[in-house]
Each structure stands twice: as C-alpha cells, then as structure tokens.
Motif scaffolding. Structure first.
Motif, PDB file in Angstrom:
ATOM      1  N   TYR A  63       0.831  -1.204   0.000  1.00  0.00           N
ATOM      2  CA  TYR A  63       0.000   0.000   0.000  1.00  0.00           C
ATOM      3  C   TYR A  63       0.869   1.259   0.000  1.00  0.00           C
ATOM      4  O   TYR A  63       0.602   2.219  -0.744  1.00  0.00           O
ATOM      5  N   VAL A  64       1.923   1.258   0.812  1.00  0.00           N
ATOM      6  CA  VAL A  64       2.813   2.415   0.876  1.00  0.00           C
ATOM      7  C   VAL A  64       3.519   2.623  -0.452  1.00  0.00           C
ATOM      8  O   VAL A  64       3.601   3.753  -0.964  1.00  0.00           O
ATOM      9  N   ARG A  65       4.044   1.558  -1.037  1.00  0.00           N
ATOM     10  CA  ARG A  65       4.757   1.708  -2.309  1.00  0.00           C
ATOM     11  C   ARG A  65       3.808   2.188  -3.413  1.00  0.00           C
ATOM     12  O   ARG A  65       4.189   3.001  -4.260  1.00  0.00           O
ATOM     13  N   TRP A  66       2.584   1.691  -3.406  1.00  0.00           N
ATOM     14  CA  TRP A  66       1.600   2.136  -4.405  1.00  0.00           C
ATOM     15  C   TRP A  66       1.262   3.617  -4.190  1.00  0.00           C
ATOM     16  O   TRP A  66       1.121   4.384  -5.140  1.00  0.00           O
ATOM     17  N   ALA A  67       1.165   4.019  -2.923  1.00  0.00           N
ATOM     18  CA  ALA A  67       0.865   5.417  -2.625  1.00  0.00           C
ATOM     19  C   ALA A  67       1.997   6.324  -3.092  1.00  0.00           C
ATOM     20  O   ALA A  67       1.758   7.434  -3.595  1.00  0.00           O
ATOM     21  N   GLN A  68       3.256   5.880  -2.929  1.00  0.00           N
ATOM     22  CA  GLN A  68       4.381   6.675  -3.402  1.00  0.00           C
ATOM     23  C   GLN A  68       4.321   6.844  -4.921  1.00  0.00           C
ATOM     24  O   GLN A  68       4.576   7.928  -5.448  1.00  0.00           O
ATOM     25  N   PHE A  69       3.996   5.774  -5.616  1.00  0.00           N
ATOM     26  CA  PHE A  69       3.834   5.870  -7.071  1.00  0.00           C
ATOM     27  C   PHE A  69       2.672   6.797  -7.422  1.00  0.00           C
ATOM     28  O   PHE A  69       2.782   7.652  -8.316  1.00  0.00           O
ATOM     29  N   ALA A  70       1.549   6.655  -6.712  1.00  0.00           N
ATOM     30  CA  ALA A  70       0.368   7.470  -7.004  1.00  0.00           C
ATOM     31  C   ALA A  70       0.644   8.949  -6.786  1.00  0.00           C
ATOM     32  O   ALA A  70       0.124   9.807  -7.510  1.00  0.00           O
ATOM     33  N   ALA A  71       1.477   9.273  -5.793  1.00  0.00           N
ATOM     34  CA  ALA A  71       1.764  10.677  -5.498  1.00  0.00           C
ATOM     35  C   ALA A  71       2.536  11.349  -6.624  1.00  0.00           C
ATOM     36  O   ALA A  71       2.515  12.577  -6.746  1.00  0.00           O
ATOM     37  N   PHE A  72       3.234  10.563  -7.445  1.00  0.00           N
ATOM     38  CA  PHE A  72       3.976  11.101  -8.573  1.00  0.00           C
ATOM     39  C   PHE A  72       3.390  10.596  -9.890  1.00  0.00           C
ATOM     40  O   PHE A  72       4.111  10.369 -10.864  1.00  0.00           O
ATOM     41  N   SER A  73       2.082  10.425  -9.904  1.00  0.00           N
ATOM     42  CA  SER A  73       1.326  10.110 -11.115  1.00  0.00           C
ATOM     43  C   SER A  73       0.522  11.349 -11.503  1.00  0.00           C
ATOM     44  O   SER A  73       0.319  12.245 -10.675  1.00  0.00           O
ATOM     45  N   PRO A  74       0.040  11.424 -12.730  1.00  0.00           N
ATOM     46  CA  PRO A  74      -0.750  12.598 -13.115  1.00  0.00           C
ATOM     47  C   PRO A  74      -1.917  12.866 -12.177  1.00  0.00           C
ATOM     48  O   PRO A  74      -2.182  14.017 -11.813  1.00  0.00           O
ATOM     49  N   ILE A  75      -2.637  11.815 -11.795  1.00  0.00           N
ATOM     50  CA  ILE A  75      -3.761  11.931 -10.867  1.00  0.00           C
ATOM     51  C   ILE A  75      -3.519  10.942  -9.732  1.00  0.00           C
ATOM     52  O   ILE A  75      -3.038   9.823  -9.960  1.00  0.00           O
ATOM     53  N   THR A  76      -3.850  11.329  -8.511  1.00  0.00           N
ATOM     54  CA  THR A  76      -3.590  10.502  -7.326  1.00  0.00           C
ATOM     55  C   THR A  76      -4.912  10.040  -6.746  1.00  0.00           C
ATOM     56  O   THR A  76      -5.642  10.826  -6.122  1.00  0.00           O
ATOM     57  N   ARG A  77      -5.244   8.760  -6.989  1.00  0.00           N
ATOM     58  CA  ARG A  77      -6.523   8.248  -6.496  1.00  0.00           C
ATOM     59  C   ARG A  77      -6.323   6.903  -5.814  1.00  0.00           C
ATOM     60  O   ARG A  77      -5.512   6.080  -6.262  1.00  0.00           O
ATOM     61  N   PHE A  78      -7.100   6.662  -4.744  1.00  0.00           N
ATOM     62  CA  PHE A  78      -7.086   5.394  -4.019  1.00  0.00           C
ATOM     63  C   PHE A  78      -8.476   4.782  -4.117  1.00  0.00           C
ATOM     64  O   PHE A  78      -9.477   5.453  -3.889  1.00  0.00           O
ATOM     65  N   HIS A  79      -8.523   3.478  -4.459  1.00  0.00           N
ATOM     66  CA  HIS A  79      -9.820   2.826  -4.667  1.00  0.00           C
ATOM     67  C   HIS A  79      -9.627   1.322  -4.577  1.00  0.00           C
ATOM     68  O   HIS A  79      -8.581   0.794  -4.967  1.00  0.00           O
ATOM     69  N   GLY A  80     -10.632   0.615  -4.076  1.00  0.00           N
ATOM     70  CA  GLY A  80     -10.540  -0.838  -4.018  1.00  0.00           C
ATOM     71  C   GLY A  80     -11.802  -1.471  -3.481  1.00  0.00           C
ATOM     72  O   GLY A  80     -12.763  -0.796  -3.108  1.00  0.00           O
ATOM     73  N   VAL A  81     -11.777  -2.789  -3.443  1.00  0.00           N
ATOM     74  CA  VAL A  81     -12.927  -3.534  -2.933  1.00  0.00           C
ATOM     75  C   VAL A  81     -12.986  -3.490  -1.407  1.00  0.00           C
ATOM     76  O   VAL A  81     -13.987  -3.881  -0.807  1.00  0.00           O
ATOM     77  N   SER A  82     -11.918  -3.059  -0.781  1.00  0.00           N
ATOM     78  CA  SER A  82     -11.885  -2.842   0.663  1.00  0.00           C
ATOM     79  C   SER A  82     -11.355  -1.434   0.906  1.00  0.00           C
ATOM     80  O   SER A  82     -10.841  -0.790  -0.012  1.00  0.00           O
ATOM     81  N   PRO A  83     -11.488  -0.915   2.109  1.00  0.00           N
ATOM     82  CA  PRO A  83     -11.088   0.480   2.348  1.00  0.00           C
ATOM     83  C   PRO A  83      -9.638   0.749   1.967  1.00  0.00           C
ATOM     84  O   PRO A  83      -8.759  -0.091   2.157  1.00  0.00           O
ATOM     85  N   ARG A  84      -9.413   1.966   1.435  1.00  0.00           N
ATOM     86  CA  ARG A  84      -8.067   2.358   1.030  1.00  0.00           C
ATOM     87  C   ARG A  84      -7.590   3.620   1.760  1.00  0.00           C
ATOM     88  O   ARG A  84      -6.586   4.195   1.371  1.00  0.00           O
ATOM     89  N   GLU A  85      -8.271   4.035   2.837  1.00  0.00           N
ATOM     90  CA  GLU A  85      -7.775   5.156   3.610  1.00  0.00           C
ATOM     91  C   GLU A  85      -6.551   4.693   4.406  1.00  0.00           C
ATOM     92  O   GLU A  85      -6.485   3.540   4.861  1.00  0.00           O
ATOM     93  N   PRO A  86      -5.564   5.563   4.617  1.00  0.00           N
ATOM     94  CA  PRO A  86      -4.281   5.123   5.182  1.00  0.00           C
ATOM     95  C   PRO A  86      -4.368   4.485   6.553  1.00  0.00           C
ATOM     96  O   PRO A  86      -3.558   3.592   6.875  1.00  0.00           O
ATOM     97  N   TRP A  87      -5.304   4.891   7.410  1.00  0.00           N
ATOM     98  CA  TRP A  87      -5.331   4.357   8.772  1.00  0.00           C
ATOM     99  C   TRP A  87      -5.710   2.879   8.836  1.00  0.00           C
ATOM    100  O   TRP A  87      -5.556   2.239   9.875  1.00  0.00           O
ATOM    101  N   HIS A  88      -6.200   2.332   7.743  1.00  0.00           N
ATOM    102  CA  HIS A  88      -6.529   0.904   7.726  1.00  0.00           C
ATOM    103  C   HIS A  88      -5.281   0.032   7.598  1.00  0.00           C
ATOM    104  O   HIS A  88      -5.395  -1.207   7.661  1.00  0.00           O
TER     105      HIS A  88
END
Length: 650
Positions: free
Chosen positions: A502-527
């Motif tokens: 999750y952390v590595r994906w978030a690092q990639f997402a932060a340097f992508s054109p658009i930064t979005r989190f989504h999934g079949v289960s919660p994707r908020e960081p505190w989970h």
C-alpha cells in the motif's frame, strides 16, 4: 460524434493499388487517380498529412472518426518539388506510379513506405495497409495495455476495447510514434490489429471500414505525441482539485462502500482530523435508486444539496459514478424505450444484458436525442452540487457474439467508439450546464478520447506487486497514446494490499498525473497501521506542496499535448538504455521517478539495489539536495528511495 455505420458492404469491388493515371491538385488536396480508385492527400497542418484510399467514388465525404480539425479548415498547400514528390513543411511524400505506392520522409531520408501487394487494399477479408519501416526503430503507443512493455516491435496488437479483471483496461488507440521522428494515426475504429512481428514491416488490418491514415512529422518523439494530441483534440485542463488526493470505495456490506451521506461526511471529517489531505471523494453507483434512474436514493442520500454543500465547505469535491446502462425497473426505462433512445437490435427490439442490479438496456449516445436527454439528467445533478463524473464500464455492453450480430451497425466500430461518444455527451452537457471545468474519469475509449475532458484510470487491477509493476507500463503506454491525465487504483482494486505494498503504491500514485485510491476494501491510510498512515500522509502532503509544479505540468499537457508522465525513451530516444525501460519515468520536466515495485524481503534476499538510469546532465537528490553530475554513459546511479519516496523504516 457520428455513429459507426461504415461497412464494406458499400464497396462492390475488391480494390488494390493500381497504376497512376493522373494527378489533380485543388487547394490543400491532391488526388492521385488510378484505374477504379483514387488516393487523396490532404494537407491538414504543417507536417501532418491525411491519406485516404477511395474505392471508386465511395465514401468521398466520409467524416474522420478521430481527427478534430475539419479538413476544410486547412489553408495549407502542397509544394510539388518533383514530378513524383510533394512537400508539406518538413514532411515529404513520394509516390511510385506502377503500381502506385506512397513513401514518407523528411530531409534525413525516407522513414515510412507503403508495401503494396497482397497486403494492401480493400480485400475480401476486410481492409489492410502495410508499410516498410527501419529494422532498428522503436515503435510506441497503440493504447493502454497491461504487460505489453513499451516498444511494440515484435508484437501483435489487437485493437478492441476490452476489460479484464485483475489485469485492467485495454484501450485501443490506433496511433503509434517512432524513434525516427514520425507517427501514424489510423482513422478506422473497427476491431483490427497491428502486426509488428516481422522486422522492417508494420501492418494494420481491420474487419471492416476504410483505409485512411494520418502521417505526423515530429521530429522528436515528444513532438510527434504532442502533434497527435493537437490533431485529435487538446485535452481540456481539469480543475486544480482534481490533481489532489482522491479516495473511493466500491459499494457493498461491512466497511466496503460509502453507504450513506452520513458515512461519507464522517469519513471526510476523519481525514481532516488526522491531517490526511483529500480533495475529492468518489461515490459509486449506489447513490442512484436504480442504475440509469438519475434519482437519489432518499433513504441513504437524501437532501443531496445539503450534504454536498457541507463537503464543499470542507474543501472536498464529490464525483459521481455513472454507468451507460439503465436497469429495466428504473422509472426512466419506459420513456427511453418509447422514444427510441436505447441501443436497438436489427429487429427493432431493445438490446439488453445482465448488468449489476439486473437486466439492463444501454443508452444510444450516437443518437442526438439520447444525448439531449442525458444532458438534462446531468444538469440536475450539477445543480445539486456534484463536481464531476466517473464513467465506468463503457467497454462492456454485453459485447459477446450475440451482441455483435444483433446490433444494426458495425459491431467493431461500436465497441471502440461507444465510450468516446459517451464522454463527448458528458463533456458537451457539462459545458452547457455549468461554467466549471469538466471532470470525467473513465476506463476505456479510443483515439481522441482526451479532447472530451476524459482522464483515464487503468481499471480493475490486482492488489499485488505484479499489479503495481504493470501500472508503470500501462501509464507510460497511455501517455505515448495521447492520454495525458492518467491514474491507477491506489493500493490495487482486487484484494487487500499489505501495508508495504500500500505504501509503495501510494508513493507511485503521489507522482502520477492523478492521485486516487480505490478498491474492494477500504483504502484510507489508517486501515494499514500507524507507520503506513504516517508515511502515506507525508507523501500526500508532498503532493500538495508540489501542486504548483503538478498543475504547471498539467497546463503544458493541455496546451502542447506533452504528457505529464513521460517514458525515458521520450526524453532521449537515441539512448539504448531507455528503448524499453518502464521501471522509471519523468514526471514533468524536472522530476525523475523510480518506484519500488518489489517487497523489501525479495530485494534483501537477492542482495539487489534498485537502480535508476539517469540521462546525461546535472541532477539533484530530491530528498537531500545532493548534486549528481552524470556523463553520457549514465554513470553515477542512486538508490531508488532517495529519488521517489521515503523508505518504510524512515
């Protein structure tokens, strides 16, 4: 957006290249007449030529499917510099006369030559065109595709809009760009294929349609992609908030979906209290009573103007998911059926298929009256306070063989053009109803998709390390195909990622054109635990700090068509290290990003360092400011996490 109704049934003859009879010039057009057919060359822009093979007089006025610029708008003229050679800016066209065959080049020489023979023309099996190309050039583009690499040489690429769970979306963009400084757009939306398996040869075949293509002169790869984007339509610039962190969940039981406005507001307050930046929340199709009813579910999302306004006061925009379908029990179905606004079969009955909440029909976005009706529905939602749209499953429609036989039009063209028509409908309706910029996140389409304000996400990918690795290739292929605003489901869609993934994906997402989190289960960081939450919060705060740079990069994509996310081959196509390198990329002009796509235990087991290939020049470590002078041989390499993001233990 006209309906894809072109069929080979309109051609009564089998047409191949013949002997040149005469040349005719009229303004920006040149006609090369042969026995029973003619070839039309149109000067579209400086260095961009449109070539159409006409069988007899058929399709003389057939509009282009992908180019935005009307042919009549061109005031350019061809320069005839030799009996068999024309010039358009730096682009030259040479034609052999018996049989007629075109070759394209510039001052450096010929870079593309029609092959002719049995593999060219209107044939009994469909249409075909083939070219001779250099044996050592790299070919990029052809749309978004998982596990395809970057350089398309050696591949067979089927062109059909499709989506597969775990892998994501296959977006067929019939455009390629070459390291030799040119590009080609095939203006045929039907299901077909590019064949690059033979060195020195590139062929395109389609099961239906016509032979029309555009040749685009660069001279660089970035120039080619930028000029292709301007040919097919500049992408409107989304609002600034769309480039901030975005969160979403699918509907479902437990903690999966945002099941009510109360839950949505509680989540928004929690992100603010925990210091996690969020600029937008996506609401899946559960907001609607039935798919296609366009009526808020009053039990769970009553008083939409009230809670949408509350989210807006918190600085959070709300994006609604839309489907192209209408469930049969929806209150709108009867009127849509009566007025002929749904996709119909050959016998006039409405085409239906199983779709989420039950059997559904599909809007006919090629019908102007359907687009008008749809616009009225969006206008009401915009008035409620909705900020944007999330268009999902425009690649579905029940496209099995039965559907292809039943629809009274080219099934291949329908598959590849349907989502474009949907996005065009949304763009036009949004602009009529609101002064706010269009936001539309979609998962499929074909060439020219970007001109209707559509951004792309890669689809339903697995929450695995392999899934993360595939995202880099998909994003860079999309960028090479003229899709500048792109994203992925942060953390992966299917399954639940480990905290490290999750952390590595978030690092990639932060340097992508658009930064979005989504999934079949919660994707908020505190989970994902305190450590993961802290790291992801910090990287998203960096995204916010970089917003002037991010938005300036997006503005350049809007103006020049240069993508935000650029493969290293686009930076230096002559460097062999970069020919098929998809593990790193440039994010704008100044940031080089090298995501980590393997777990720490695997890297430690093999004793490997994650390395970054730096182009020649002066570079600075993002985190420490250390200067690195890199020679042309690429010496002076740094560990990945020093460039792209904080390590898990820091």
């Amino acid at each position: 957006m006209t309906q894809p109704d072109i069929s080979l049934d309109q051609v009564a003859v089998r047409t191949r290249p013949g002997r040149l009879a005469r040349l005719e010039r009229r303004g920006p057009r040149v006609a090369l007449r042969t026995e029973g057919a003619w070839i039309e060359l149109v000067a579209v822009a400086d260095g961009i030529a449109q070539i159409t093979w006409h069988p007899g007089d058929a399709w003389k006025n057939e509009p282009t499917r992908y180019a935005e610029r009307p042919e009549s708008a061109s005031r350019l003229h061809w320069r005839q510099v030799a009996p068999n050679r024309l010039m358009l800016g730096e682009l030259s066209v040479r034609f052999d006369s018996d049989p007629i065959r075109l070759a394209f080049g510039d001052r450096r020489g010929t870079f593309l030559e029609e092959e002719g023979g049995e593999s060219f023309g209107y044939l009994s099996r469909g249409v075909a065109v083939a070219w001779r190309v250099s044996r050592n050039e790299g070919i990029y583009g052809l749309g978004q595709q998982a596990f395809a690499g970057l350089d398309r040489v050696g591949q067979y690429r089927r062109m059909a809009a499709n989506h597969q769970g775990h892998v994501g979306g296959d977006i067929p963009v019939a455009f390629f760009a070459s390291t030799r400084g040119y590009g080609v757009l095939i203006d045929n939306p039907n299901v077909g294929a590019f064949d690059l398996r033979s060195k020195g040869r590139l062929a395109f075949e389609a099961e239906d349609g016509y032979i029309r293509y555009f040749v685009i002169h660069g001279p660089s790869l970035a120039d080619v992609v930028g000029r292709y984007v301007r040919l097919t339509g500049k992408p409107p610039l989304p609002p600034r908030w769309f480039f901030g962190p975005l969160f979403s969940r699918i509907p479902g039981g437990g903690t999966a979906g945002y099941r009510s406005s109360r839950e949505l507001l509680a989540l928004a307050r929690k992100t603010r209290n925990r210091g996690i930046p969020v600029d937008g929340l996506f609401l899946d199709y559960q907001w609607d009573e039935w798919i296609g009813a366009f009526r808020w579910d009053q039990k769970r999302f009553g008083d939409p103007q009230g809670w949408l306004a509350e989210l807006k006061r918190m600085g959070i925009a709300t994006i609604l998911q839309l489907k192209p379908a209408v469930n049969l029990p929806a209150s709108t179905t009867a009127d849509l059926r009566r007025d002929g606004l749904l996709l119909a079969r050959r016998d006039g009955s409405v085409h239906t298929s199983n779709f989420h909440r039950g059997v559904a029909a599909f809007l006919d976005f090629f019908n102007p009256r359907s687009r008008t009706w749809y616009g009225r529905q969006l206008k009401g939602l915009l008035a409620d306070g909705v900020a944007g749209w999330w268009t999902d499953e425009g690649d579905w429609l029940g496209f099995e063989e039965r559907c292809a036989r039943d629809l009274d039009r080219s099934a291949g063209g329908m598959r590849n053009l349907y989502n474009n028509a949907w996005c065009a409908t949304i763009h036009d309706a949004h602009r009529r109803a609101s002064r706010k910029r269009v936001v539309n996140l979609t998962r499929t389409g074909s060439a020219g998709l970007q001109r209707w304000g559509a951004s792309v996400w890669s689809g339903d990918v697995s929450a695995t390390w392999e899934g993360l690795t595939a995202q880099l290739q998909m994003g860079l292929n999309a960028a090479f195909s003229g899709i500048p605003f792109w994203t992925t489901d942060g953390g992966g869609f299917l399954g639940t990622p480990s905290p490290e993934l999750y952390v590595r994906w978030a690092q990639f997402a932060a340097f992508s054109p658009i930064t979005r989190f989504h999934g079949v289960s919660p994707r908020e960081p505190w989970h994902f635990g305190r450590q993961a939450e802290r790291i992801v919060r910090d990287i998203l705060c960096w995204r916010i700090r970089l917003m002037p740079y991010v938005y300036a990069t997006a503005w350049r994509a809007h103006v020049d068509g240069i993508p935000m996310m650029r493969a290293m081959a686009m930076v230096d196509s002559a460097d062999p290290r970069f020919r098929n390198l998809s593990s790193q990329y440039m994010f704008g002009d100044a940031l080089l990003v090298r995501p980590i796509t393997e777990p720490r235990r695997k890297l430690q087991h093999h004793g490997a360092e994650v390395r970054t290939e730096l182009p020649a020049g002066v570079w600075y470590d993002f985190w420490t400011g250390r200067r690195m002078d890199v020679r042309h041989d690429g010496q002076e390499r740094r560990r990945n996490h020093a460039i792209v993001g904080a390590d898990l233990e820091t």
